[in-house]
Design a protein around this motif. Structure first.
Motif, short mmCIF file in Angstrom:
data_model
loop_
_atom_site.label_atom_id
_atom_site.label_comp_id
_atom_site.label_asym_id
_atom_site.label_seq_id
_atom_site.Cartn_x
_atom_site.Cartn_y
_atom_site.Cartn_z
N LEU A 11 0.85 -1.19 0.00
CA LEU A 11 0.00 0.00 0.00
C LEU A 11 0.89 1.24 0.00
O LEU A 11 1.81 1.35 0.81
N GLN A 13 0.82 5.72 -0.93
CA GLN A 13 0.03 6.89 -1.26
C GLN A 13 0.28 7.34 -2.68
O GLN A 13 1.35 7.07 -3.27
N SER A 14 -0.68 8.04 -3.24
CA SER A 14 -0.54 8.60 -4.57
C SER A 14 0.73 9.46 -4.65
O SER A 14 0.99 10.25 -3.74
N PRO A 87 -3.76 6.25 -8.20
CA PRO A 87 -4.78 5.29 -7.77
C PRO A 87 -5.16 4.30 -8.87
O PRO A 87 -5.46 3.13 -8.58
N THR A 90 -3.62 0.78 -9.14
CA THR A 90 -4.01 -0.28 -8.21
C THR A 90 -4.43 -1.53 -8.98
O THR A 90 -5.29 -1.47 -9.86
N THR A 112 -1.61 -1.40 -4.12
CA THR A 112 -2.75 -0.53 -3.84
C THR A 112 -2.23 0.89 -3.64
O THR A 112 -1.35 1.13 -2.81
N SER A 114 -3.38 4.65 -2.70
CA SER A 114 -4.45 5.43 -2.09
C SER A 114 -4.36 6.89 -2.55
O SER A 114 -3.28 7.42 -2.78
N SER A 115 -5.52 7.51 -2.65
CA SER A 115 -5.55 8.91 -3.12
C SER A 115 -5.42 9.88 -1.96
O SER A 115 -5.46 9.51 -0.80
#
Length: 115
Positions: A11, A13-14, A87, A90, A112, A114-115
């Motif tokens: 995971l 972040q953008s 995102p 993903t 993944t 995340s935005s």
């Protein structure tokens, strides 16, 4: 039987980065090419990047300039450096190895963003 094992997903972040690895369980002398594919939920598996035995590379338009595919020939290992992740990146990422007779797939690693 050759097995491919992917690692490095997770995971992020953008705008972040990840580096995927794909290791073959045995040394293969006659590789045709190695590639990364991805499959997002509800979508077909798509080619992300490919690297030939000669070192030529090709990328999907959606990742050009952000992703870099590379190989360590001595270790039969392939990498995908992913920068500026979005995102829409993903997906489950799969590696594929082709010889002139066989095709092998890894089990996939989840990425993944995340935005």
């Amino acid at each position: 039987q050759v097995q491919l094992v992917e690692s490095g997903g997770g995971l992020v972040q953008s705008g972040g980065s990840l580096r995927l690895s794909c290791a073959a369980s045995a040394r293969i002398l006659s590789i045709r090419d190695m590639a990364w594919f991805r499959q997002a939920p509800g979508k077909q598996r798509e080619l992300v990047a490919v690297i030939t035995s000669g070192g030529s590379t090709n990328y999907a338009d959606s990742v050009k300039g952000r992703f870099t595919i590379s190989r360590d020939n001595a270790q039969n290992t392939m990498f995908l450096q992913m920068n500026s992740l979005k995102p829409e990146d993903t997906a489950v990422y799969y590696c594929r190895l082709r010889t002139w007779l066989d095709t092998y797939w890894g089990q996939g690693t989840q990425v993944t963003v995340s935005s």
